[in-house]
Scaffold this motif. Sequence first.
Motif, PDB file in Angstrom:
ATOM      1  N   VAL A  29       0.367  -0.868   0.483  1.00 20.89           N
ATOM      2  CA  VAL A  29      -0.324  -0.152  -0.131  1.00 20.89           C
ATOM      3  C   VAL A  29       0.826   1.538  -0.222  1.00 20.89           C
ATOM      4  O   VAL A  29       2.426   0.974   0.801  1.00 20.89           O
ATOM      5  N   CYS A  30       0.319   2.268  -1.088  1.00 21.75           N
ATOM      6  CA  CYS A  30       1.428   3.463  -0.837  1.00 21.75           C
ATOM      7  C   CYS A  30       0.354   4.508  -0.232  1.00 21.75           C
ATOM      8  O   CYS A  30      -0.176   4.438  -1.101  1.00 21.75           O
ATOM      9  N   GLU A  31       1.241   5.290   0.000  1.00 26.93           N
ATOM     10  CA  GLU A  31       0.626   6.539   1.195  1.00 26.93           C
ATOM     11  C   GLU A  31       0.762   8.056   0.607  1.00 26.93           C
ATOM     12  O   GLU A  31       1.847   8.409   1.279  1.00 26.93           O
ATOM     13  N   PRO A  32       0.517   8.866  -0.245  1.00 32.96           N
ATOM     14  CA  PRO A  32       1.157  10.068  -1.044  1.00 32.96           C
ATOM     15  C   PRO A  32       0.351  11.092   0.617  1.00 32.96           C
ATOM     16  O   PRO A  32      -0.393  10.785   0.978  1.00 32.96           O
ATOM     17  N   ALA A  33       1.570  11.897   0.770  1.00 29.26           N
ATOM     18  CA  ALA A  33       1.316  12.971   1.631  1.00 29.26           C
ATOM     19  C   ALA A  33      -0.176  13.707   1.055  1.00 29.26           C
ATOM     20  O   ALA A  33      -0.277  14.350   0.343  1.00 29.26           O
ATOM     21  N   PHE A  34      -0.926  14.136   1.944  1.00 32.51           N
ATOM     22  CA  PHE A  34      -2.384  14.464   1.469  1.00 32.51           C
ATOM     23  C   PHE A  34      -3.242  15.801   2.747  1.00 32.51           C
ATOM     24  O   PHE A  34      -2.170  15.775   3.623  1.00 32.51           O
ATOM     25  N   TRP A  35      -3.950  16.224   2.745  1.00 34.61           N
ATOM     26  CA  TRP A  35      -4.674  16.907   3.420  1.00 34.61           C
ATOM     27  C   TRP A  35      -4.799  15.718   4.487  1.00 34.61           C
ATOM     28  O   TRP A  35      -5.550  14.732   4.647  1.00 34.61           O
ATOM     29  N   PHE A  46       3.330  19.396   9.880  1.00 40.83           N
ATOM     30  CA  PHE A  46       3.407  18.437   8.798  1.00 40.83           C
ATOM     31  C   PHE A  46       4.600  17.202   9.661  1.00 40.83           C
ATOM     32  O   PHE A  46       5.354  17.032   8.538  1.00 40.83           O
ATOM     33  N   TYR A  47       6.172  18.171  10.108  1.00 41.55           N
ATOM     34  CA  TYR A  47       6.703  16.866  10.615  1.00 41.55           C
ATOM     35  C   TYR A  47       6.062  16.210  10.759  1.00 41.55           C
ATOM     36  O   TYR A  47       6.791  15.237  10.989  1.00 41.55           O
ATOM     37  N   ASP A  48       5.402  16.561  11.881  1.00 39.98           N
ATOM     38  CA  ASP A  48       5.216  15.200  13.283  1.00 39.98           C
ATOM     39  C   ASP A  48       4.133  13.119  11.212  1.00 39.98           C
ATOM     40  O   ASP A  48       3.951  12.916  11.658  1.00 39.98           O
ATOM     41  N   TYR A  49       3.852  14.450  10.286  1.00 41.75           N
ATOM     42  CA  TYR A  49       3.083  13.935  10.198  1.00 41.75           C
ATOM     43  C   TYR A  49       3.871  13.267   9.044  1.00 41.75           C
ATOM     44  O   TYR A  49       3.288  11.755   8.508  1.00 41.75           O
ATOM     45  N   PHE A  50       4.930  13.690   8.736  1.00 40.08           N
ATOM     46  CA  PHE A  50       5.692  12.706   7.278  1.00 40.08           C
ATOM     47  C   PHE A  50       6.602  11.437   8.417  1.00 40.08           C
ATOM     48  O   PHE A  50       6.750  10.542   8.460  1.00 40.08           O
ATOM     49  N   CYS A  51       7.149  12.147  10.064  1.00 39.38           N
ATOM     50  CA  CYS A  51       6.838  10.506  10.601  1.00 39.38           C
ATOM     51  C   CYS A  51       5.764   9.850  11.429  1.00 39.38           C
ATOM     52  O   CYS A  51       6.136   8.770  10.891  1.00 39.38           O
ATOM     53  N   GLN A  52       5.164   9.984  10.821  1.00 38.81           N
ATOM     54  CA  GLN A  52       4.007   9.616  11.016  1.00 38.81           C
ATOM     55  C   GLN A  52       4.223   8.736   9.544  1.00 38.81           C
ATOM     56  O   GLN A  52       3.791   7.456   9.502  1.00 38.81           O
ATOM     57  N   LEU A  53       3.829   9.150   8.507  1.00 38.62           N
ATOM     58  CA  LEU A  53       4.252   8.049   7.062  1.00 38.62           C
ATOM     59  C   LEU A  53       5.511   7.441   7.238  1.00 38.62           C
ATOM     60  O   LEU A  53       5.315   6.282   6.708  1.00 38.62           O
ATOM     61  N   THR A  54       6.024   7.275   7.592  1.00 39.95           N
ATOM     62  CA  THR A  54       7.761   6.700   7.509  1.00 39.95           C
ATOM     63  C   THR A  54       8.543   5.911   8.388  1.00 39.95           C
ATOM     64  O   THR A  54       8.890   5.285   8.559  1.00 39.95           O
ATOM     65  N   GLU A  55       7.673   6.466  10.182  1.00 36.51           N
ATOM     66  CA  GLU A  55       7.608   5.566  11.228  1.00 36.51           C
ATOM     67  C   GLU A  55       6.713   4.830  11.579  1.00 36.51           C
ATOM     68  O   GLU A  55       6.573   3.359  11.462  1.00 36.51           O
ATOM     69  N   HIS A  56       5.615   5.466  12.083  1.00 38.60           N
ATOM     70  CA  HIS A  56       4.602   4.263  12.615  1.00 38.60           C
ATOM     71  C   HIS A  56       3.323   3.782  11.292  1.00 38.60           C
ATOM     72  O   HIS A  56       3.127   2.791  12.036  1.00 38.60           O
ATOM     73  N   GLU A  57       2.806   4.552  10.876  1.00 38.63           N
ATOM     74  CA  GLU A  57       2.718   3.806   9.567  1.00 38.63           C
ATOM     75  C   GLU A  57       3.071   2.240   9.030  1.00 38.63           C
ATOM     76  O   GLU A  57       2.303   1.357   8.842  1.00 38.63           O
ATOM     77  N   CYS A  73       5.209  15.671   0.943  1.00 40.90           N
ATOM     78  CA  CYS A  73       5.242  17.464   0.419  1.00 40.90           C
ATOM     79  C   CYS A  73       4.122  18.018   0.721  1.00 40.90           C
ATOM     80  O   CYS A  73       3.732  17.125   1.704  1.00 40.90           O
ATOM     81  N   ILE A  74       4.047  19.070   0.719  1.00 40.85           N
ATOM     82  CA  ILE A  74       2.796  19.618   1.003  1.00 40.85           C
ATOM     83  C   ILE A  74       1.558  19.898   0.224  1.00 40.85           C
ATOM     84  O   ILE A  74       1.886  20.158  -1.697  1.00 40.85           O
ATOM     85  N   ASN A  75       0.393  19.521   0.667  1.00 41.29           N
ATOM     86  CA  ASN A  75      -0.466  19.037  -0.402  1.00 41.29           C
ATOM     87  C   ASN A  75      -1.330  20.528  -1.274  1.00 41.29           C
ATOM     88  O   ASN A  75      -1.561  21.702  -0.373  1.00 41.29           O
ATOM     89  N   PRO A  76      -1.615  19.668  -2.490  1.00 37.31           N
ATOM     90  CA  PRO A  76      -2.431  21.862  -3.104  1.00 37.31           C
ATOM     91  C   PRO A  76      -4.068  22.467  -2.154  1.00 37.31           C
ATOM     92  O   PRO A  76      -4.067  23.614  -1.912  1.00 37.31           O
ATOM     93  N   LEU A  84       3.866  29.295   4.006  1.00 39.43           N
ATOM     94  CA  LEU A  84       4.415  28.334   4.696  1.00 39.43           C
ATOM     95  C   LEU A  84       4.779  27.425   3.828  1.00 39.43           C
ATOM     96  O   LEU A  84       5.176  26.215   4.422  1.00 39.43           O
ATOM     97  N   ALA A  85       3.910  26.644   3.205  1.00 36.49           N
ATOM     98  CA  ALA A  85       4.611  25.641   1.475  1.00 36.49           C
ATOM     99  C   ALA A  85       6.345  25.873   1.769  1.00 36.49           C
ATOM    100  O   ALA A  85       7.315  24.733   1.903  1.00 36.49           O
ATOM    101  N   GLY A  86       7.032  27.024   1.457  1.00 40.80           N
ATOM    102  CA  GLY A  86       7.897  27.356   1.628  1.00 40.80           C
ATOM    103  C   GLY A  86       9.482  26.236   3.045  1.00 40.80           C
ATOM    104  O   GLY A  86       9.966  25.829   3.052  1.00 40.80           O
ATOM    105  N   GLU A  87       8.330  26.584   3.675  1.00 46.63           N
ATOM    106  CA  GLU A  87       9.074  26.344   5.293  1.00 46.63           C
ATOM    107  C   GLU A  87       8.972  24.334   5.448  1.00 46.63           C
ATOM    108  O   GLU A  87       9.525  24.007   5.470  1.00 46.63           O
ATOM    109  N   VAL A  88       7.955  23.952   4.422  1.00 45.53           N
ATOM    110  CA  VAL A  88       7.241  22.361   4.788  1.00 45.53           C
ATOM    111  C   VAL A  88       8.358  22.373   3.844  1.00 45.53           C
ATOM    112  O   VAL A  88       8.887  21.224   3.777  1.00 45.53           O
ATOM    113  N   ILE A  89       8.108  22.439   2.836  1.00 46.82           N
ATOM    114  CA  ILE A  89       9.354  22.212   1.191  1.00 46.82           C
ATOM    115  C   ILE A  89      10.446  21.689   1.705  1.00 46.82           C
ATOM    116  O   ILE A  89      11.451  20.755   1.601  1.00 46.82           O
TER     117      ILE A  89
END
Length: 266
Positions: A29-35, A46-57, A73-76, A84-89
């Motif tokens: 299963v593949c999970e794109p970052a989204f809203w 977003f930092y915590d979300y990226f940890c969730q996607l790469t460690e917990h899930e 990514c940061i979603n549209p 904010l987008a620049g900081e997340v990127i």
Amino acid sequence: MRYIEPHAHMVSRVTDDYERMAIAGCEAVCEPAFWAGFDRSSPAGFYDYFCQLTEHEPRRAARFGLRHFCWLCINPKESEDVKLAGEVIALIPKFLNRPNVLGIGEIGLNKNSRNELKVLEMQVDLAARHNQLILVHTPHLEDKLKGTRLILDVLKADKRIRPERVIIDHVEEHTVGLVLDAGHWAGMTLYPETKCTPARAVDILETYGNERLWLNSACDWGVSDPLAVPKTALEMKKRGHPAAAIDEVVFRNPKKFLGQCAKFKI
Ligand SMILES: [Zn+2]
């Protein structure tokens, strides 16, 4: 039957969904970052979300014998605030070497605004600089066609981007031809009732053929069906598609596209 779910937002799903998918023949299963259904208030969210996607899930999926991969990514929908987008990127590169990260996505457009376009260009640049695959979200509103054209123009304008390393998702009857003609892969997102139903998706396959197309459920926190891909495989079977053609669409096609990232091994 075996299949790959190439686009599912598992952070929003219960554990029983993993079990049902595994029983249905899901191998990865593949999970794109989204809203998340609400706007995050800071880059730290977003930092915590990226940890969730790469460690917990991945650990949660592994309990059911499922490989879990993700896109960052940061979603549209949260791209209106360019600062904010620049900081997340800026946070993303330090995550790109993690073992389950396949690329940058799902980037794209939601309302086709000027700021969304700017952030899309920033993230296409990020993918190009780090030689990443790209997964693109197209708008669900009536301006899907306009949004798809704008996205194709951005991708074409960046000469570092190879079309076969980009999948444009949520295509429908009026956008799939444009995407395939540009040399990209196209994803059909299956919805229980509205938009692209299993029957409509199989109609599209019967019109355009099976090459460079995949199916996904994009299941998330809203009304959606984590078993939409195997249900569509059943629709293909009922219409007389041979087993090899079904395997191509639900397993070998996503494996071929995702296999362009060396980390995708199943
Ligand atoms: Zn999605």
